[in-house]
Design an enzyme around this catalytic site. Structure first.
Site, PDB file in Angstrom:
ATOM      1  N   GLY A  92       0.493  -1.343   0.020  1.00 45.60           N
ATOM      2  CA  GLY A  92       0.239  -0.175   0.269  1.00 45.60           C
ATOM      3  C   GLY A  92       0.874   1.204   0.677  1.00 45.60           C
ATOM      4  CG  ASP A 253       5.416  -3.327  -5.080  1.00 48.14           C
ATOM      5  OD1 ASP A 253       5.865  -4.336  -6.073  1.00 48.14           O
ATOM      6  OD2 ASP A 253       5.857  -2.359  -4.860  1.00 48.14           O
TER       7      ASP A 253
HETATM    8  P1  AMP Z   1       8.958   1.463  -3.825  1.00 48.17           P
HETATM    9  O1  AMP Z   1       9.896   0.674  -3.931  1.00 48.17           O
HETATM   10  O2  AMP Z   1       8.979   2.997  -3.748  1.00 48.17           O
HETATM   11  O3  AMP Z   1       7.480   0.949  -5.320  1.00 48.17           O
HETATM   12  O4  AMP Z   1       7.830   0.879  -2.566  1.00 48.17           O
HETATM   13  C1  AMP Z   1       7.075  -0.423  -2.007  1.00 48.17           C
HETATM   14  C2  AMP Z   1       6.716   0.077  -0.968  1.00 48.17           C
HETATM   15  O5  AMP Z   1       7.206   0.942   0.134  1.00 48.17           O
HETATM   16  C3  AMP Z   1       5.641   0.631  -1.196  1.00 48.17           C
HETATM   17  O6  AMP Z   1       4.819   0.222  -0.592  1.00 48.17           O
HETATM   18  C4  AMP Z   1       5.672   1.911  -0.472  1.00 48.17           C
HETATM   19  O7  AMP Z   1       4.641   3.350  -0.323  1.00 48.17           O
HETATM   20  C5  AMP Z   1       6.327   1.720   0.747  1.00 48.17           C
HETATM   21  N1  AMP Z   1       8.327   2.840   1.131  1.00 48.17           N
HETATM   22  C6  AMP Z   1       9.172   2.744   0.379  1.00 48.17           C
HETATM   23  N2  AMP Z   1       9.241   4.005   1.581  1.00 48.17           N
HETATM   24  C7  AMP Z   1       8.503   4.025   2.335  1.00 48.17           C
HETATM   25  C8  AMP Z   1       8.896   5.132   3.009  1.00 48.17           C
HETATM   26  N3  AMP Z   1       9.871   5.942   3.573  1.00 48.17           N
HETATM   27  N4  AMP Z   1       7.650   5.196   4.417  1.00 48.17           N
HETATM   28  C9  AMP Z   1       6.938   4.730   3.964  1.00 48.17           C
HETATM   29  N5  AMP Z   1       6.278   3.932   2.888  1.00 48.17           N
HETATM   30  C10 AMP Z   1       7.726   3.636   2.481  1.00 48.17           C
HETATM   31 MG    MG Z   2       5.880   1.071  -5.832  1.00 43.38          MG
END
Ligand code: AMP
Ligand code: MG
Length: 494
Positions: A92, A253
């Site tokens: 999410g 995702d």
């Molecule tokens: P991503 O690698 O950006 O696709 O993120 C993968 C998952 O980790 C997603 O659910 C993001 O919302 C969560 N996520 C990544 N970085 C953060 C952060 N700094 N704080 C909270 N959630 C994060």
């Molecule tokens: Mg992502």
């Protein structure tokens, strides 16, 4: 309405909000002293926004999360995801929010989404924040992809939040406002499938209506949805491959239902041609290497089909058989897009039996002689108009290149009279970019921006926004990274 009367967005009713269970309402946390770092005026015009609002205090209040605009219902979306092959049942939007949906000037529905806007109920251990560098990377690479004609989410603005973000070092924080045809992902379907079959059905109906309306006419609309997503992804990944793009984190995702590229984290454009190219520092096994992207896309689509199984047929065997038949079409569909793209890159206007061997031989030479993907393809047009020096200089073994080029010129000549070669060269220059967001220039621009100097970013963005038009004075943007740049690595924890 904001104080000076320039509201940034006019939101429309959102059907996504009907899908209760797939989001949590949540407001952005706000920023103490926000500053606009980059704004996308062209995209703003497409969205029908008032440029005064985008650049004024009213816009900043919204883009910094300090004000929830009228008509917005901000939500954090729920999704699951296979990350590097392992399932995370609840990911999410940990640091992002869907603000709402707008109808653009072409009548298309677009999501307005903020990233880096604070911890949400999905944040797990994360801080909910994003740093200036990675958010500007999304702006830069997204626009580079868009101008190359590749479907993508796009940045509307990046705002400095003046908050500190702790990563390997302490970095300035930022919020990206991102526009997408939607944020539905393969992982959204995985999440719905794990929770409630009726929610899954409603999500599938929503996705059909929003992105794949033709599926509604098919005898099995849900199977047609899977097929239509597969078709969009086969085309998308072929386009990535044709410009040497490595996404870097093709988790389920991070794969959209619309067929837009999303989440520019550890991504980069390949320089020396090599299918094993990997940029992500955490991709040890090369799962998301350049050459692995088509099979990984098919793997992700198999996860989509798996999630959809209960909707595909009354019995599991029937559902699996139907899904398998669709999934097995991926390699051929991908190949069709890729070969069509290669023909364009090489100035070929018709189909001949030996073409694929010609493509394979060129790529083989480029790989063994470590030829830069972008410069290599761009240089070929010169060969057709009597200026082969640039191309020849890129190949260490000129004889093998000359031999290939002779056969390729014969192939082009066989298409028509001499004048055709010049036309082919011109057409090639419209599909083979000369300027690209090269890794060392991206790093330099992001590092300067992190230190408060936006000039290199603005300059690089200006160059890559016209990727096909050669301009004097920009030679530095056509060259691969200097040897001392080393092995380029980008990071996931952005
Ligand atoms: P991503 O690698 O950006 O696709 O993120 C993968 C998952 O980790 C997603 O659910 C993001 O919302 C969560 N996520 C990544 N970085 C953060 C952060 N700094 N704080 C909270 N959630 C994060
Ligand atoms: Mg992502």
């Amino acid at each position: 309405m904001s104080p000076s009367g320039h509201p940034l967005f006019t939101f429309t009713e959102s059907d996504f909000l009907e899908l209760r269970g797939l989001y949590e309402q949540f407001a952005p946390v706000g920023s103490p002293e926000p500053r606009l770092l980059s704004a996308n005026d062209e995209l703003a015009a497409e969205l029908g926004l008032d440029p005064r609002a985008l650049h004024g205090a009213d816009g900043l209040a919204v883009l910094s999360g300090n004000q929830v605009p009228a008509g917005a219902t901000p939500v954090a979306q729920a999704y699951a995801g296979h990350q590097f092959g392992g399932l995370s049942p609840r990911l999410g939007d940990g640091r992002a929010l869907l603000l709402g949906e707008v109808i653009d000037v072409h009548g298309r529905r677009r999501d307005i989404h903020m990233k880096g806007s604070g911890r949400t109920p999905f944040a797990r251990g994360g801080d909910g924040r994003a740093a200036v560098g990675p958010m500007l990377r999304e702006h830069l690479i997204g626009e580079a992809m868009h101008t190359l004609g590749i479907p993508t989410t796009r940045a509307l603005a990046v705002v400095a939040t003046c908050k500190h973000v702790v990563r390997d070092s302490v970095l300035p924080g930022a919020i990206l406002t991102r526009v997408a045809s939607s944020h539905l992902r393969v992982g959204t379907f995985q999440y719905a499938a794990m929770h409630d079959r009726e929610l899954l059905r409603a999500l599938a109906d929503h996705a059909i209506e929003r992105h794949h309306p033709n599926a509604a006419e098919a005898p099995n609309r849900y199977l047609a949805l899977v097929e239509s997503v597969l078709a969009a992804q086969a085309s998308l990944v072929a386009r990535w491959m044709l410009v040497g793009f490595v996404h870097g984190v093709m988790n389920t995702d991070n794969m959209t239902i619309s067929g837009e590229t999303i989440d520019y984290g550890p991504c980069a454009f390949m320089e020396a041609f090599d299918p094993a190219t990997v940029f992500s520092s955490i991709d040890h096994g090369g799962r998301y290497a350049y050459g692995n992207q088509p099979p990984i896309a098919q793997w992700n689509l198999t996860r989509l089909a798996e999630a959809m199984l209960p909707l595909l047929a009354d019995d599991t065997d029937g559902a699996v058989a139907a899904a398998t038949a669709v999934l097995e079409t991926f390699p051929d569909r991908f190949h069709e897009h890729w070969t069509a793209g290669m023909r364009d890159k090489l100035g070929l206007v018709d189909v001949r039996p030996d073409d694929e061997a010609l493509f394979a031989e060129l790529l083989g030479l480029m790989q063994s002689q470590r030829v830069d993907h972008t410069a290599g393809f761009r240089s070929l047009s010169g060969v057709l108009i009597g200026a082969p020096e640039r191309a020849r200089s890129l190949f260490a073994d000129r004889d093998t290149f000359d031999d290939w080029a002779r056969r390729w010129i014969d192939r082009v000549s066989a298409q028509g009279p001499d004048a055709h070669a010049a036309a082919a060269a011109t057409a090639m220059d419209r599909v083979n970019p000369i300027y690209l967001a090269r890794n060392h220039l991206v790093e330099a621009a992001l590092s300067a921006a992190t230190d408060g100097d936006m000039a290199p970013f603005d300059e690089l963005l200006g160059v890559v926004l016209r990727p096909f038009d050669e301009r004097p004075g920009l030679e530095a943007y056509t060259l691969p990274a200097p040897a001392d740049f080393g092995t380029y690595r980008t990071f996931c924890g952005t």
